[in-house]
Design an enzyme around this catalytic site. Structure first.
Site, PDB file in Angstrom:
ATOM      1  N   ASP A  26     -15.883  -5.838  16.688  1.00 21.61           N
ATOM      2  CA  ASP A  26     -14.668  -5.011  16.767  1.00 21.61           C
ATOM      3  C   ASP A  26     -13.733  -5.664  17.772  1.00 21.61           C
ATOM      4  O   ASP A  26     -14.142  -6.518  18.570  1.00 21.61           O
ATOM      5  CB  ASP A  26     -15.022  -3.582  17.215  1.00 21.61           C
ATOM      6  CG  ASP A  26     -13.783  -2.683  17.284  1.00 21.61           C
ATOM      7  OD1 ASP A  26     -12.915  -2.784  16.391  1.00 21.61           O
ATOM      8  OD2 ASP A  26     -13.662  -1.892  18.233  1.00 21.61           O
ATOM      9  N   SER A  27     -12.480  -5.222  17.752  1.00 17.30           N
ATOM     10  CA  SER A  27     -11.527  -5.694  18.754  1.00 17.30           C
ATOM     11  C   SER A  27     -12.014  -5.334  20.160  1.00 17.30           C
ATOM     12  O   SER A  27     -11.610  -5.962  21.132  1.00 17.30           O
ATOM     13  CB  SER A  27     -10.172  -5.040  18.516  1.00 17.30           C
ATOM     14  OG  SER A  27     -10.299  -3.636  18.647  1.00 17.30           O
ATOM     15  N   TYR A  58      -5.950  -4.671  18.883  1.00 15.33           N
ATOM     16  CA  TYR A  58      -5.392  -5.475  17.796  1.00 15.33           C
ATOM     17  C   TYR A  58      -4.227  -4.738  17.123  1.00 15.33           C
ATOM     18  O   TYR A  58      -3.409  -5.366  16.473  1.00 15.33           O
ATOM     19  CB  TYR A  58      -6.449  -5.703  16.701  1.00 15.33           C
ATOM     20  CG  TYR A  58      -7.495  -6.758  16.977  1.00 15.33           C
ATOM     21  CD1 TYR A  58      -7.535  -7.482  18.157  1.00 15.33           C
ATOM     22  CD2 TYR A  58      -8.448  -7.032  15.993  1.00 15.33           C
ATOM     23  CE1 TYR A  58      -8.516  -8.447  18.354  1.00 15.33           C
ATOM     24  CE2 TYR A  58      -9.418  -8.003  16.188  1.00 15.33           C
ATOM     25  CZ  TYR A  58      -9.453  -8.703  17.374  1.00 15.33           C
ATOM     26  OH  TYR A  58     -10.423  -9.657  17.557  1.00 15.33           O
ATOM     27  N   GLY A  59      -4.238  -3.420  17.259  1.00 15.22           N
ATOM     28  CA  GLY A  59      -3.327  -2.573  16.470  1.00 15.22           C
ATOM     29  C   GLY A  59      -1.859  -2.827  16.702  1.00 15.22           C
ATOM     30  O   GLY A  59      -1.017  -2.367  15.937  1.00 15.22           O
ATOM     31  N   CYS A  89     -13.965  -2.685  12.367  1.00 13.64           N
ATOM     32  CA  CYS A  89     -12.607  -2.491  12.861  1.00 13.64           C
ATOM     33  C   CYS A  89     -11.714  -2.314  11.642  1.00 13.64           C
ATOM     34  O   CYS A  89     -11.615  -3.221  10.807  1.00 13.64           O
ATOM     35  CB  CYS A  89     -12.191  -3.727  13.664  1.00 13.64           C
ATOM     36  SG  CYS A  89     -10.485  -3.700  14.241  1.00 13.64           S
ATOM     37  N   ASN A  90     -11.095  -1.149  11.542  1.00 11.43           N
ATOM     38  CA  ASN A  90     -10.213  -0.884  10.403  1.00 11.43           C
ATOM     39  C   ASN A  90      -9.044  -1.850  10.384  1.00 11.43           C
ATOM     40  O   ASN A  90      -8.609  -2.308   9.330  1.00 11.43           O
ATOM     41  CB  ASN A  90      -9.669   0.540  10.487  1.00 11.43           C
ATOM     42  CG  ASN A  90     -10.734   1.575  10.234  1.00 11.43           C
ATOM     43  OD1 ASN A  90     -10.917   2.014   9.108  1.00 11.43           O
ATOM     44  ND2 ASN A  90     -11.457   1.970  11.266  1.00 11.43           N
ATOM     45  N   THR A  91      -8.552  -2.151  11.576  1.00 15.20           N
ATOM     46  CA  THR A  91      -7.362  -2.993  11.682  1.00 15.20           C
ATOM     47  C   THR A  91      -7.678  -4.415  11.205  1.00 15.20           C
ATOM     48  O   THR A  91      -6.925  -4.994  10.415  1.00 15.20           O
ATOM     49  CB  THR A  91      -6.886  -3.002  13.148  1.00 15.20           C
ATOM     50  OG1 THR A  91      -6.800  -1.640  13.581  1.00 15.20           O
ATOM     51  CG2 THR A  91      -5.546  -3.680  13.295  1.00 15.20           C
ATOM     52  N   GLU A 167     -10.766   1.883  25.601  1.00 15.10           N
ATOM     53  CA  GLU A 167     -11.133   0.595  26.222  1.00 15.10           C
ATOM     54  C   GLU A 167     -11.341   0.733  27.730  1.00 15.10           C
ATOM     55  O   GLU A 167     -12.066  -0.033  28.341  1.00 15.10           O
ATOM     56  CB  GLU A 167     -10.072  -0.471  25.930  1.00 15.10           C
ATOM     57  CG  GLU A 167     -10.108  -1.008  24.520  1.00 15.10           C
ATOM     58  CD  GLU A 167     -11.389  -1.763  24.179  1.00 15.10           C
ATOM     59  OE1 GLU A 167     -11.750  -2.686  24.913  1.00 15.10           O
ATOM     60  OE2 GLU A 167     -12.028  -1.392  23.165  1.00 15.10           O
ATOM     61  N   CYS A 199      -9.865   4.736  12.797  1.00 15.34           N
ATOM     62  CA  CYS A 199     -10.061   3.642  13.746  1.00 15.34           C
ATOM     63  C   CYS A 199     -11.412   3.889  14.389  1.00 15.34           C
ATOM     64  O   CYS A 199     -11.731   5.038  14.754  1.00 15.34           O
ATOM     65  CB  CYS A 199      -8.943   3.684  14.788  1.00 15.34           C
ATOM     66  SG  CYS A 199      -9.245   2.640  16.231  1.00 15.34           S
ATOM     67  N   THR A 200     -12.212   2.853  14.515  1.00 19.08           N
ATOM     68  CA  THR A 200     -13.586   3.065  14.986  1.00 19.08           C
ATOM     69  C   THR A 200     -13.653   3.458  16.469  1.00 19.08           C
ATOM     70  O   THR A 200     -14.704   3.894  16.938  1.00 19.08           O
ATOM     71  CB  THR A 200     -14.450   1.817  14.724  1.00 19.08           C
ATOM     72  OG1 THR A 200     -13.795   0.664  15.273  1.00 19.08           O
ATOM     73  CG2 THR A 200     -14.667   1.608  13.236  1.00 19.08           C
ATOM     74  N   HIS A 201     -12.553   3.330  17.175  1.00 16.99           N
ATOM     75  CA  HIS A 201     -12.525   3.834  18.553  1.00 16.99           C
ATOM     76  C   HIS A 201     -12.467   5.374  18.603  1.00 16.99           C
ATOM     77  O   HIS A 201     -12.884   5.976  19.594  1.00 16.99           O
ATOM     78  CB  HIS A 201     -11.293   3.311  19.309  1.00 16.99           C
ATOM     79  CG  HIS A 201     -11.397   1.900  19.805  1.00 16.99           C
ATOM     80  ND1 HIS A 201     -11.364   0.811  18.964  1.00 16.99           N
ATOM     81  CD2 HIS A 201     -11.523   1.398  21.062  1.00 16.99           C
ATOM     82  CE1 HIS A 201     -11.459  -0.304  19.685  1.00 16.99           C
ATOM     83  NE2 HIS A 201     -11.558   0.026  20.960  1.00 16.99           N
TER      84      HIS A 201
HETATM   85  N1  DGL Z   1     -11.452  -0.166  16.420  1.00 14.99           N
HETATM   86  C1  DGL Z   1     -10.274  -0.778  15.868  1.00 14.99           C
HETATM   87  C2  DGL Z   1      -9.942  -0.167  14.521  1.00 14.99           C
HETATM   88  O1  DGL Z   1     -10.799   0.385  13.933  1.00 14.99           O
HETATM   89  C3  DGL Z   1      -9.187  -0.719  16.854  1.00 14.99           C
HETATM   90  C4  DGL Z   1      -8.072  -1.671  16.577  1.00 14.99           C
HETATM   91  C5  DGL Z   1      -7.282  -2.055  17.788  1.00 14.99           C
HETATM   92  O2  DGL Z   1      -7.808  -2.786  18.608  1.00 14.99           O
HETATM   93  O3  DGL Z   1      -6.139  -1.627  17.880  1.00 14.99           O
HETATM   94  O4  DGL Z   1      -8.871  -0.239  14.015  1.00 14.99           O
END
Ligand code: DGL
Length: 294
Positions: A26-27, A58-59, A89-91, A167, A199-201
Site C-alpha cells: 500500500d502507499s 498517493y491520492g 491500495c484502491n488508488t 499515516e 480506501c484501505t486506510h
Molecule cells: N490506502 C490507499 C487507497 O486505498 C490510500 C491512497 C493514498 O495514499 O492516498 O487508496
C-alpha cells in the site's frame, strides 16, 4: 470488489513455490486492514508487507508517479520471492493495475471500492463513496460507477486529509472528527444509508465514523472479500501454502519511511510487536527531488 488476472510473463521472473510469501503493498498503512483480513482467512501464508510511507499519500499524486511506484514495489516484492501480489491500495489499483499486470509474472489481486455491494444493499438507493481524489476520477472507477449507478445514486466524496491522519496514527482527534463530519453529514442529509470505504486506510476510522453516523449508514469494507479472492487465486495457481509449512511466523514489515507509525499501528491493530525494516525502493522514472530521496 477485488479483481485478479492470470499473470503475464515478463522481465521479472517469479518463483512459483507454494511456500513462498504473499506480497502486500500500500502507499502506507492502509493495506494493514487488508493484511489483517488475509491473516484471518489464510493463516498458513507467509506475508511480506511494504508501506510506501515516504511517498504517502498517493491520492494527490500524478498518475505516472503512482504507476511508477506501484511497479517498482511490485518488482521489489517479486525479487524478494513473493508468489502473488495484493495491491492493497484502491488508488494504485485504479491507476496502474493494468500496467503492473503486464510487467509482473505473478498473480495479482487489486482492490476497488465496494460499489457493487453498496448497490445491492442500499434500501434508500442513495450511497456515499469516500475515496481518494485519484480513485474517484479514474476511468476504472467511473466505469464501475456507470455499471451500478442506473438505479442507485452514489455521492462521491474525496476524503482529503484522511490518509494523512491515519499515516500519523490519528484515528480519533477532534480535527479528524470535524473533517469526517464535513464529509458524512451531507450524505446523511441526502438520504444515504450506505457508505463505501473506498480506501484501505478508512477501515481504521471505523469507530470515529460510527460515532458520527451511528447505525444510519452501513459501512462497506472489502478487505474480507479481498482475502477470499486471494485464496481463490492461490488455489487456481496451485500456490496455497501447506498447513505444515510452518509459515505462521509473523508477517515481515517494510517501510520506505521511518516505520515508527507503522510499528505503532501494527501493535494496536494487529497486536503484533513487529519490527519494521526500513527499505529503499528506487523509482524508475527520471530523478526528481522525491525519487532522489528514495
Ligand atoms: N490506502 C490507499 C487507497 O486505498 C490510500 C491512497 C493514498 O495514499 O492516498 O487508496
Amino acid at each position: 470488489m477485488p479483481s485478479s488476472s492470470a499473470p503475464i510473463a515478463t522481465a521479472v521472473t517469479a518463483s512459483a513455490n507454494s511456500s513462498a510469501p504473499v506480497g502486500i503493498f500500500d502507499s502506507g498503512l492502509g493495506g494493514l486492514s487488508v493484511l489483517r483480513a488475509v491473516r484471518a482467512q489464510l493463516p498458513d501464508e507467509a506475508i511480506l508487507y511494504v508501506a510506501d510511507s515516504l511517498y504517502a499519500p498517493y491520492g494527490e499524486r500524478d498518475d505516472d508517479f503512482i504507476a511508477d511506484r506501484t511497479l517498482a514495489i511490485g518488482e521489489w516484492l517479486v525479487r524478494q520471492g513473493a508468489k502473488a501480489l495484493v495491491v492493497a491500495c484502491n488508488t494504485a489499483t485504479a491507476q496502474s493495475i493494468a500496467l503492473v499486470r503486464e510487467k509482473l509474472a505473478i498473480p495479482l489481486i487489486g482492490v476497488e471500492p465496494g460499489v457493487k455491494p453498496a448497490a445491492l444493499q442500499s434500501k434508500t438507493r442513495v450511497a456515499g463513496v469516500l475515496a481518494t481524489q485519484v480513485t474517484l476520477r479514474s476511468a476504472r472507477f467511473q466505469a464501475l460507477l456507470e455499471r451500478y449507478a442506473a438505479d442507485c445514486r452514489f455521492l462521491c466524496q474525496p476524503g482529503h486529509g484522511l490518509v494523512q491522519a491515519v499515516e500519523r496514527c490519528d484515528v480519533d482527534s477532534a480535527e479528524l472528527r470535524a473533517l469526517l463530519r464535513g464529509y458524512l453529514e451531507p450524505m446523511l442529509e441526502a438520504g444515504a444509508d450506505t457508505l463505501v470505504l473506498g480506501c484501505t486506510h478508512y477501515p481504521f476510522l471505523d469507530a470515529a465514523i460510527r460515532d458520527i453516523v451511528g447505525d444510519r449508514l452501513t459501512l462497506i469494507d472489502t478487505s474480507v472479500a479481498i482475502a477470499r479472492q486471494l485464496e481463490r487465486v492461490l488455489e487456481q495457481n496451485g500456490l496455497r501454502a501447506a498447513h505444515d509449512d510452518a509459515t505462521r511466523a509473523l508477517p515481515r514489515f517494510y517501510s520506505t519511511g521511518d516505520g515508527t507509525h507503522q510499528q505503532q499501528l501494527v501493535a494496536t491493530l494487529l497486536e503484533i510487536d513487529a519490527v519494521v525494516e526500513p527499505v529503499v525502493i528506487r523509482s524508475r522514472r527520471a530523478a526528481t527531488p522525491d525519487s532522489q530521496a528514495a
